[in-house]
Scaffold this active site. Structure first.
Site, PDB file in Angstrom:
ATOM      1  N   CYS A   1       0.814  -1.224   0.000  1.00 29.27           N
ATOM      2  CA  CYS A   1       0.000   0.000   0.000  1.00 29.27           C
ATOM      3  C   CYS A   1       0.847   1.274   0.000  1.00 29.27           C
ATOM      4  CB  CYS A   1      -0.990  -0.006   1.157  1.00 29.27           C
ATOM      5  SG  CYS A   1      -0.283  -0.365   2.769  1.00 29.27           S
TER       6      CYS A   1
ATOM      7  N   ASP B   1      -7.645   5.283  -1.525  1.00 27.32           N
ATOM      8  CA  ASP B   1      -7.250   4.058  -0.832  1.00 27.32           C
ATOM      9  C   ASP B   1      -6.470   3.130  -1.764  1.00 27.32           C
ATOM     10  OD1 ASP B   1      -7.064   1.755   0.713  1.00 27.32           O
ATOM     11  OD2 ASP B   1      -9.053   2.028   1.594  1.00 27.32           O
TER      12      ASP B   1
ATOM     13  N   HIS C   1      -5.551   0.156  -1.181  1.00 27.97           N
ATOM     14  CA  HIS C   1      -5.819  -1.253  -0.899  1.00 27.97           C
ATOM     15  C   HIS C   1      -6.830  -1.875  -1.860  1.00 27.97           C
ATOM     16  CE1 HIS C   1      -4.503   0.624   2.926  1.00 27.97           C
ATOM     17  NE2 HIS C   1      -3.779  -0.485   3.023  1.00 27.97           N
TER      18      HIS C   1
END
Length: 599
Positions: free
Chosen positions: A432, A556, A558
């Site tokens: 990440c 994000d 992820h």
């Protein structure tokens, strides 16, 4: 018929930043009785010599085709507005009623139309960038040509004119990539092969999507943005030019880009053969008939050739020679429209050479933008989507705000969204921070601060080993990195420094609204935040100073799915999060990249 008037939100925001009494010219696009004002250039009332370097007639060619002179803008008193409008009336082709925008210095903006020699007040509608993305598209035409001329101003100008005349005489045709549609010109007018004459350019978008993923998770459908999903960029259709066979070899299309100016030894007069790298944009409303595109594309070619001719004449005046040059399209943050610059290719003239610096400084002045940031350098060239690239750019544009009473402070400019599982690389569960770093690097690339490629996980690991931050076994591993490593890599890959903000717990981020807002207002760079075992990218804050309410705009990394804007927004992979999003038990480090001072 009196046109309906729309004014770009970017124009109004730029108007609010002008603090001196001055004037300028408006540029816009007319479609189906609606005039949309998209930008303006300012005249330098004090420096007459500088004003002559870019008056509105020359600026016309730097805008995309179909974006044309449409009126005047005045800051302060405008008692002479009618006289000035009469002066430019002969150059306004897209409307019989030029527009006057007057700003009184107190924030009030008034619009008028020039009708029958008099000004009449008119109401206007504000059009957002998203509205423009939804309603308009661009045709992009790239090709190579040759200009034969002698090394003097007269020959350059005369032969440039002859080349434009040949292109406008109907001996070229255009094909739209991925559609099979051909636009042909001639004595009988434009002919369209592959579509009906009443079809619009929106039909071309549908044709390019027949075998492609439409960006919303389906294949084979029309490539139209659903009404409930907000578009984040313009759709661009590539166009190829075909030259009809003739005995004049100068008219034949080159198949490769050339990089040198050569003397044609076969020509007794010693004429030069100058390769022309043509790259032009045309802005069209999606309801424009395809039949009209032929003349638009011919005009685009002529605009590009005028820009190249003007650049050659400038080079000759300065250096007594000319260099192979190309068109660089830029989409400067805050302007909201494309602008085309022509510069010599390669390092024949360095970016910081006085010749190019003065050219850029003049454009900065005419747009009223600061010289503390790069807007018109070669590195600012807009990177159009190429090949099968599915990267998402600026997905946050499609996110609705949260606090009605707060003030939004957002990332400035363009970036690409990088997340787990991209590039066929499995970094699910550990990559990440690497992906957040890639997003940060992309920002510096797209803003013109760096001319590099996005670093891979291996590039990042090898650098950290090379500088002694990690052991040799780190390369090829699945080990995490944090904010400190991200700041080190930014310094290596794009040569920028970063501030590190330490926060003892997720709850304490609630107290950082002012600092984060200040960062986005002054630096405008995305922030990498690492805490516990997770890393995210912060793109902005929505902060109410009166109540202390704070929301974070999070990108994000992820996400493991396909690059589909509809899914990313619907599932909240890019969206507003409250303070509760952060782990109260984890400490956080924020890597806050700083803009270099570059002109």
């Amino acid at each position: 018929m009196t046109p309906k008037l729309k004014i770009s939100d970017f124009v109004l925001k730029r108007i609010a930043k002008v603090t001196t009494q001055c004037s300028g010219e408006l540029f816009g696009i007319m479609t189906q009785g609606t005039l949309a004002v998209l930008g303006f250039v300012l005249e330098d009332n004090e420096g007459k010599e500088q004003t002559s370097t870019m008056n509105y007639r020359k600026a016309q060619n730097n805008f995309p085709t179909e974006v044309d002179l449409c009126g005047l803008i005045k800051f302060g008193p405008c008692s002479d507005a009618e006289a000035h409008l009469s002066e430019i009336l002969q150059d306004v082709d897209i409307t019989d009623n030029p527009v006057l925008i007057n700003c009184d210095g107190n924030g009030d903006v008034k619009a008028s139309l020039f009708k029958h020699g008099q000004l009449e007040d008119i109401n206007f509608e504000v059009v957002s960038e998203v509205d423009l993305f939804r309603d308009y598209l661009f045709l992009r035409l790239q090709c190579s040509l040759e200009l034969y001329c002698e090394l003097n101003e007269k020959s350059i100008a005369e032969n440039s004119f002859r080349l434009r005349k040949r292109l406008a005489s109907g001996n070229v045709a255009f094909s739209v990539s991925g559609t099979g549609v051909i636009l042909n010109g001639g004595s009988t007018g434009c002919q369209v092969v592959g579509l009906n004459v009443e079809d619009t350019v929106d039909s071309l978008i549908a044709m390019t999507a027949k075998t492609d993923d439409d960006g919303f998770g389906s294949k084979g459908g029309k490539k139209k943005t659903p009404l409930n999903v907000i578009p984040t960029e313009y759709q661009v259709l590539n166009v190829n030019m075909m030259v009809k066979k003739s005995k004049d070899t100068q008219d034949e299309r080159l198949t490769k880009e050339a990089s040198n100016v050569t003397i044609d030894s076969r020509n007794a007069c010693g004429k030069m053969k100058v390769p022309l790298q043509v790259d032009v944009l045309s802005m069209l409303h999606k309801e424009t008939k395809v039949l009209l595109c032929y003349d638009v594309l011919v005009e685009s070619m002529c605009r590009s050739l005028r820009l190249l001719e003007h650049s050659f004449l400038e080079q000759f005046e300065q250096f007594q020679q000319i260099y192979v040059s190309k068109c660089y399209h830029v989409y400067p943050d805050g302007l909201g429209h494309f602008w085309t610059c022509v510069y010599p290719v390669g390092d024949t003239i360095k970016e910081d050479d006085e010749f190019l610096s003065n050219k850029r400084r003049s454009v900065h002045q005419h747009f009223g933008v600061p010289t503390s940031r790069p807007y018109f350098r070669k590195a600012n060239e807009f990177r159009f989507r190429e090949g099968n690239s599915k990267l998402l750019y600026n997905p946050h544009v499609g996110v609705k705000r949260q606090l009605t009473e707060g003030k939004m402070s957002l990332v400035q400019g363009r970036y690409s969204y990088h997340h787990y599982m991209q590039d066929g690389f499995n970094d699910d569960g550990w990559g990440c921070a690497y992906r957040s770093l890639q997003t940060l690097v992309s920002w510096f690339i797209y803003q013109g601060y760096a001319d590099v490629r996005i670093p891979t996980h291996e590039d990042i690991q090898k650098y950290l080993v090379r500088v002694g931050d990690k052991p040799a076994a780190f390369v090829g591993s699945r080990q995490w990195i944090g904010s400190t490593e991200v700041s080190m890599c930014l310094n290596e890959f794009v040569q920028v420094d970063s501030k590190i903000m330490h926060v003892s717990s997720g709850a304490d981020l609630a107290m950082k609204g002012s600092e984060l807002a200040y960062h986005f207002e002054t630096q405008g760079t995305p922030i990498m935040i690492g805490g516990g075992v997770l890393a995210h990218t912060i793109l902005g804050v929505d902060f109410d100073r009166n109540t202390g309410d704070l929301k974070f705009l999070i990108l994000d990394p992820h996400y493991t799915g396909a690059d589909e804007i509809g899914t990313v927004l619907a599932k909240g992979w890019c969206g507003w999060k409250g303070v509760e999003f952060w782990d109260k038990k984890a400490y956080y480090n924020l890597c806050m990249p700083q803009r270099p001072y570059v002109f």
